[in-house]
Write a protein that holds these residues in place. Structure first.
Motif, short mmCIF file in Angstrom:
data_model
loop_
_atom_site.label_atom_id
_atom_site.label_comp_id
_atom_site.label_asym_id
_atom_site.label_seq_id
_atom_site.Cartn_x
_atom_site.Cartn_y
_atom_site.Cartn_z
N GLN A 241 -12.63 29.14 17.03
CA GLN A 241 -13.31 27.89 16.70
C GLN A 241 -14.81 28.13 16.78
O GLN A 241 -15.32 28.69 17.75
N LYS A 242 -15.52 27.72 15.72
CA LYS A 242 -16.97 27.84 15.70
C LYS A 242 -17.53 26.61 15.02
O LYS A 242 -16.79 25.88 14.35
N ARG A 243 -18.82 26.40 15.18
CA ARG A 243 -19.41 25.18 14.62
C ARG A 243 -19.58 25.31 13.12
O ARG A 243 -19.51 24.32 12.39
N LYS A 244 -19.81 26.52 12.67
CA LYS A 244 -20.01 26.75 11.24
C LYS A 244 -19.95 28.24 10.99
O LYS A 244 -19.96 29.02 11.94
N ILE A 245 -19.94 28.62 9.72
CA ILE A 245 -20.04 30.04 9.37
C ILE A 245 -21.33 30.59 9.99
O ILE A 245 -22.38 29.97 9.89
N GLY A 246 -21.22 31.74 10.58
CA GLY A 246 -22.40 32.37 11.16
C GLY A 246 -22.57 32.10 12.64
O GLY A 246 -23.42 32.69 13.29
N ASP A 247 -21.75 31.20 13.18
CA ASP A 247 -21.88 30.87 14.60
C ASP A 247 -21.01 31.81 15.43
O ASP A 247 -20.05 32.40 14.94
N TYR A 248 -21.38 31.92 16.71
CA TYR A 248 -20.48 32.57 17.66
C TYR A 248 -19.35 31.61 17.99
O TYR A 248 -19.41 30.41 17.69
N GLN B 9 -12.53 19.19 15.72
CA GLN B 9 -12.94 19.63 14.38
C GLN B 9 -12.62 18.56 13.35
O GLN B 9 -11.60 17.86 13.46
N MET C 107 -29.32 28.95 14.18
CA MET C 107 -28.06 29.17 14.89
C MET C 107 -27.57 27.85 15.49
O MET C 107 -26.40 27.52 15.41
N GLU D 33 -18.58 24.57 4.94
CA GLU D 33 -18.44 23.29 5.66
C GLU D 33 -18.65 22.09 4.74
O GLU D 33 -18.36 20.95 5.12
N HIS E 116 -18.19 19.02 17.31
CA HIS E 116 -16.83 19.18 17.83
C HIS E 116 -16.67 18.59 19.23
O HIS E 116 -15.72 17.87 19.51
#
Lengths: 284, 805, 163
Positions: free
Chosen positions: A184-191, B670, B725, B734, B791
């Motif tokens: 689970q991540k907040r968006k593409i590119g996130d840790y 989510q 970030m 998204e 989230h």
């Protein structure tokens, strides 16, 4: 965002690289894809006088599957991992996880060695390699030694690697059974907010082998032996999976950040672990 | 009838109003030949950058620049002490406050500009910045506007000590900026006291940032030989910047040239004046060389203008049948360390008094308190008209909460309260005259398009399935009917720093029948060069492809207030049409002379004047243009040019109906947008392709804001979301697919009936996304949960409602 | 370490630049070589505005030192087409309104170019995933995706016709 000055070295082989590291000690750092290190340098959060670029060392770029063992050179990129048909066949878990790392451009540069070596708790490959039971190959002035991925990480950015050593390769046995990487991540590119790698082997309706490891849920990747014990020997029914999830959750120690507070992360970790195990079982 | 196909063909050839004309801007952008500020390279150009405060509130004890001056390539380190003799250590803000250009004794927010290092290039400047040592003494930090108003709160603005009067009236506390009141307090309180039903809630619209992909920057060049200062910069309002620079520097306005080259998105971020502009200009004056300053992304997010940060306490009263009788609102507005909002002078909370929305609310009262805190200044309209997105979010949340209170369907509650088509022009209780609208038609079309009844049935089934333990996902249906107020604005009540908010267009027709039009606005991606040519093509009958549109250079463009608040089409677009009509009026006289008839015997036919009843006798605009320059016409000056300064009689009021269908994973927080339907009514549609693109983009910025994007501070005033970030900008993954639709209710007072559209999708989108989240949990008792709905906050809603077992 | 000579090939042309090893490739391209198509948006490798193609890989040039890039072949948006013969992607972005302010466009097109080299017939989902390293603040991506799919169809048709 401009980095400070440094001297640049591009050795042609490992011996030359080691010589530079030996000469400059902790003033020197190895750079692979650079996508963790260069942003830190641009923010002037890391200070180093010598940068040792490994890109010309051809032997670090190979992916080999031989005799039931996978060997990944440290300079193999995430993109290479995704593109390798041989690897997709031998260890599809690696491809599934690599696709969830960063974004296309970063995956062209980011290397598996760089991802595992520096001990960044946000990186996905360390947990993955613990799940695979991988071995890290370190070469130093005294020759090569190996460290198990599960023993390599000591704390955030603290690892078993010495300053004068280079992580050159990763090996692991071709895994069997079902697999899954849930992130689970907040968006593409996130840790990862929370991520879990799972391998489950079922024989005659019984789990004979399992491996569960988690990403970004502690200051080091977490491989959960208790979760494995909760699964092995069972039919991976709901109860057993529930027990494994609880066991794995007991091994994590997340911290609050912009992704959310600890109670949320613990909850989501449980969801990711469950989904990873269930999907691995369904593929086993 | 034989003329008809011909006339149609001629109309098509013009590529005028209503055509999805391809953009003329694109050829250079797709080939990497745009010309943005950072692309400008002048001989001998230097680079300047800031030493910034790591502290949110601190006294600056000393600044040591000696080591920095020894760094190779560093030429100067400028501090407030150097600017003071020039009177430039502080600068006026657009909101009537003043702001430090460089730290004058203290800093008030993290990232504040402390010193300006000038060097041969950006690498040397960065090394110089590292070498500057600043001694700070920490002061207590206040990031909460309510705490800032407590009696013993730290004094932030020591420069205002003892001042009980600000730019917008009395100040009642050392951290208080203004109170702004609209409507009838007494009547509203009475209505609320006597109402059948009252819903009360605090609605917070969090602090966020426009974050255009290109950050802010400039190149300043003082030409000492000719005494002329030129600044190329990321300016959404170049003329206003020229006037401000002149007023604060004392340089006469004709000796200042402001140029906005291509701008890589603005969204309100590039309206204001920033210390970088002032310092670059000073550095150029001091060194005699051009000086570039370009901020990096962290500078941009941490220091240049933020948006929102409104705490909106609301009470809405209604009969038990759901007819709204009154609305009360109090806003605590967090403005940061300086009041640098870019609102019209008489509107310190912008047009927030549009907060009665699309509804016929007979009685209302609004008050807004502006407050200083240890955060960055700004308060700009991020892809919306002034504070209109806050207002729309407020009323669209209050409607939903009232629906809960009444146990009514929120779509039906809206329907029974909409201003009816026959009520326009409609006078709102908070002082606006809505020019036009047909809300019921739009609403019915939207609900039918998404099968609203079917969605509600599916949602009810989902709730049942969830309760039976068969699913962990909920379905949210987010409704919004918004009314925008754009096109600022009538000079009688709209000015910024005393500059009236008209706009302008100047047209020159060339002898061979092509043209150039110059405007006081500046495109930042809206495609003005394409659409304004279309307006003109329809007005003057020359093909849009033969019309060059030029903006952004104050030496050549007519004076105008720039592009923000969806004002370009309503104001400059009107000026364009009016200037075109002046051209046509003269053209008619020329045609009459050429055809030897009376002016009144001619009629306009697409691209020509023809003799009434004898369409074979005509003169095309191309012919007329040539004659205008080359034929002596008695009583007429040669040439064919016109200029129009358009002072709009009213704002325009675009509106729209949006429906967002969202899947929510209760266990992870989510969310996934399953469907998004956006109906916009922006009046006359100039270029449907561009309108659709604007809607897609505005909705995506709304998605970002509603679902994760924020400028968050910790208690020490440290910015927690200073890079991409952590500052949420969605990727293509998204971002959902959008369905767009429209109705057309032309503005009755705009020359071509257009209303503006760029900001509608943000204004309507944010409540649509947020309402979808809230709606998913309505069955389980949720009333209000603050954005952004990332989230963990969605998960927290579920957790708080006991949905995690 | 002071300035060094580095050799790179940019859009088919061999270039020699004198730079400190720490100079970021985006600055070499923009400041030294006046190739200003690639832009600087975030500087932390999140936005992709600086995307160039290096030896057949899409790379964010804000996160590469010139020293690392030495010896490599670099293609920027300027190298994809000419004013008289634009690349199908450049045509498609205009045709389908795949850009507004234009700031992300060079990086976006350069990335899409590599995506279509690797996957000539992507699905919409694959396009979205494939350009997820490039941020756009204006378009909401919908028309960018449309443009890339259209360009893919165009390129495939041209290829078929040529065969």
């Amino acid at each position: 965002m401009i980095p400070a000055r440094f001297d640049y070295h591009r050795p042609g082989d490992i011996a030359a690289a080691l010589a530079i590291l030996g000469e400059h000690g902790d003033e020197a750092r190895v750079i692979a894809g650079g996508h963790s290190l260069i942003p830190m340098m641009k923010l002037r959060m890391t200070d180093l006088a010598h940068l040792v670029d490994l890109q010309d060392i051809a032997e670090l770029r190979d992916i080999a599957v031989e005799g039931g063992t996978v060997r990944l050179g440290a300079m193999v990129t995430q993109h290479d991992l995704i593109a390798s048909a041989e690897l997709a066949q031998a260890a599809p878990l690696v491809r599934e996880a690599a696709l969830q790392i960063a974004d296309p451009q970063v995956r062209y540069c980011g290397t598996v060695g760089g991802n595992v070596a520096n001990g960044d708790p946000g990186n996905d490959m360390p947990g993955l390699m613990q799940c695979l039971g991988a071995t890290f190959h370190l070469v130093g002035p005294g020759g090569e030694r190996t460290v198990a991925a599960r023993d390599y990480y000591e704390a955030a950015y603290m690892t078993a690697r010495e300053d004068d050593e280079i992580l050159t390769a990763i090996t692991f046995a071709v895994p069997s059974g079902g697999y899954a990487y849930e992130k689970q991540k907040r968006k593409i590119g996130d840790y990862a907010t929370a991520a879990c790698a799972a391998l489950v082997t079922m024989e005659g309706g019984r789990c004979t082998q399992a491996s569960i490891a988690m990403t970004n849920l502690s200051d080091v990747p977490v491989w959960s032996e208790a979760a494995v014990q909760a699964l092995v020997g069972t039919g991976c029914e709901a109860d057993a999976i529930g027990a494994a999830v609880e066991a794995a959750r007991a091994d994590i120690d997340p911290t609050e950040d912009n992704r959310g507070p600890v109670d949320f992360k613990r909850h989501v970790a449980g969801v990711m672990i469950r989904r990873a195990i269930e999907r691995a079982v369904s593929r086993a | 009838m034989k003329d008809l196909p011909d006339s149609q063909e001629r109309t098509v050839a013009l590529k005028g109003l209503g055509t999805s004309r391809k953009r003329v801007e694109d050829a250079r952008f797709t080939q990497g030949k745009g010309n943005y500020v950072d692309d400008i390279k002048l001989p001998g150009m230097l680079f300047g950058d800031f030493v910034r405060s790591p502290h949110a509130h601190a006294r600056v004890k000393a600044i040591h620049t000696e080591a920095a001056m020894k760094v190779p390539g560093v030429l100067a380190v400028i501090t407030a002490r150097d600017l003071e003799p020039l009177g430039l250590h502080w600068m006026p803000t657009l909101a009537g406050d003043k702001q430090m250009v460089l730290a004058d004794g203290k800093v008030l927010f993290q990232g504040q500009e402390v010193a300006f290092v000038v060097a041969t290039d950006r690498y040397a400047a960065a090394d110089g910045i590292e070498a500057v040592e600043v001694e700070y003494e920490d002061l207590p930090v206040v990031t909460d506007p309510f705490k800032a108003l407590e009696p013993d709160a730290p004094v932030l603005r020591e420069d205002l000590a003892g001042k009980t009067e600000g730019a917008h009236g009395p100040r009642r506390h050392h951290n208080h900026i203004f109170t702004w009141e609209q409507g009838d307090r007494e009547a509203t309180e009475q209505v609320i006291a006597e109402a059948d039903v009252v819903a009360e809630e605090m609605i917070y619209y969090h602090r966020t940032h426009p974050c255009p992909l290109e950050p802010c920057g400039c190149v300043a060049q003082m030409d000492k030989v000719n005494g002329k200062l030129t600044i190329w910069g990321t300016f959404q309002a170049p003329h206003a910047i020229r006037t401000v620079v002149s007023l604060i520097s004392g340089i006469e306005e004709h000796n200042i040239r402001i140029v906005s080259p291509d701008i890589g998105g603005g969204f309100g971020n590039k309206v204001g004046a920033y210390p970088g502009y002032i310092c670059s200009a000073v550095a150029s004056i001091v060194t005699g060389k051009p000086v570039k300053w370009v901020e990096d992304r962290m500078d941009n997010l941490m220091t240049t203008a933020f948006a929102r940060d409104y705490w909106m306490k609301g009470r809405i009263a209604a009969t038990k049948e759901g007819k709204i009788t009154g609305l009360w609102c109090h806003v605590t507005a967090d403005h940061g360390g300086f009041d640098a909002c870019a609102d019209p002078t008489k509107f310190p909370a912008g047009f927030f008094n549009i907060c009665t929305g699309s509804y016929d609310i007979p009685t209302a009262f609004l008050s807004v308190d502006g407050v200083y805190t240890n955060k960055a200044p700004g308060g700009v309209a991020y892809r919306c008209s002034f504070r209109v997105t806050e207002a729309a979010y407020f009323i669209e949340r209050m409607i939903e909460i009232l629906a809960i209170e009444l146990g009514m369907d929120a779509a039906e509650l809206r329907r029974i309260n909409f201003i009816k088509a026959e009520q326009f022009p409609y006078h709102s209780a908070l002082g606006w005259e809505y020019d036009s609208g047909d809300y019921h038609t739009a609403w019915d079309k939207a609900l039918a398009a998404v099968d609203y009844a079917g969605l509600r049935r599916e949602q009810a089934e989902r709730v049942d399935a969830f309760r039976r333990g068969e699913t962990r996902k909920l379905l949210g249906i987010g409704l919004t009917h918004f009314t925008e107020i754009v096109g600022a604005g009538p000079v009688k009540n709209c000015d910024i720093l005393g500059l009236g908010m008209f706009d302008s267009c100047e047209i020159r027709i060339h002898p061979t029948g092509s043209a150039i039009a110059r405007l006081g606005t500046i495109s930042q991606g809206q495609g003005h060069a394409t659409t304004f040519a279309q307006i003109l093509a329809s007005e003057i009958g020359l093909p849009a492809d033969s019309i060059t549109v030029e903006e952004g250079d104050t030496d050549t463009a007519p004076y105008g207030l720039g592009t923000y608040g969806s004002r370009s089409t309503p104001v400059a677009g009107a000026a364009t049409a009016m200037a075109g009509r002046k051209i046509r009026a003269k053209a008619q006289m020329i045609a009459a002379y050429l055809l030897e008839v009376h002016d009144d015997d001619l009629e306009w036919d697409v691209d020509r004047f023809a003799v009434k009843g004898d369409p074979e006798r005509f003169k095309t605009m191309k012919e007329i243009a040539f004659a205008a320059y080359n034929q002596a016409i008695p009583g007429l000056e040669p040439g064919l040019e016109a200029v129009s300064y358009y002072d709009p009689p009213n704002m325009t009021y675009p509106f729209g109906a949006y429906v967002c269908v969202m899947e929510i994973d209760v266990d992870t927080g989510q969310t996934e947008i399953r469907q998004f339907y956006a109906l916009d009514d922006c009046g006359t549609r100039i270029n449907p392709m561009i309108i659709e693109g604007q809607v897609h983009g505005g909705l995506t910025e709304a998605l970002a804001i509603a679902m994760g994007q924020e400028i968050a501070y910790d208690e020490m005033g440290n910015v927690k979301t200073g890079t991409l970030m952590d500052f949420f900008v969605p990727t293509a993954v998204e971002t959902p697919h959008y369905t767009t639709d429209h109705t057309v209710t032309p503005s009755p007072h705009h020359p071509i009936g257009a209303k503006g559209v760029g900001e509608s999708p943000n204004v309507g989108g944010v409540p649509a996304f947020s309402n979808a989240v809230h709606d998913a949990f309505r069955a389980f008792g949720l009333r209000q949960s603050h954005m952004p709905h990332d989230h963990w906050r969605v998960w927290k809603i579920a957790s708080g409602l006991g949905l995690h077992g | 370490m002071g300035k060094q000579h580095y050799q790179i090939t940019v859009n088919g042309e061999a270039r020699d630049v004198l730079a400190e090893p720490r100079e970021l490739l985006i600055h070499t391209l923009r400041e030294q070589l006046s190739i200003t198509g690639p832009h600087i948006g975030c500087e932390t490798s999140h936005c992709g505005a600086c995307t160039v193609d290096i030896d057949g890989r899409s790379v964010k040039s804000c996160t590469v030192f010139i020293a690392q890039a030495a010896g490599r072949e670099i293609t920027t948006v300027e190298g994809l087409g000419t004013p008289d013969a634009m690349h199908p992607l450049q045509e498609a972005f205009r045709e389908h309104h795949g850009l507004q302010c234009g700031y992300c466009t060079p990086g976006m097109i350069t990335r899409a170019y590599r995506l279509l080299q690797e996957n000539p017939s992507p699905t919409e989902e694959e396009v979205r995933f494939g350009i997820a390293g490039n941020l756009c603040r204006c378009t909401g991506y919908q028309n960018i995706v449309k443009a890339i799919l259209a360009a893919a169809a165009e390129m495939n048709a041209a290829k078929e016709a040529a065969e």
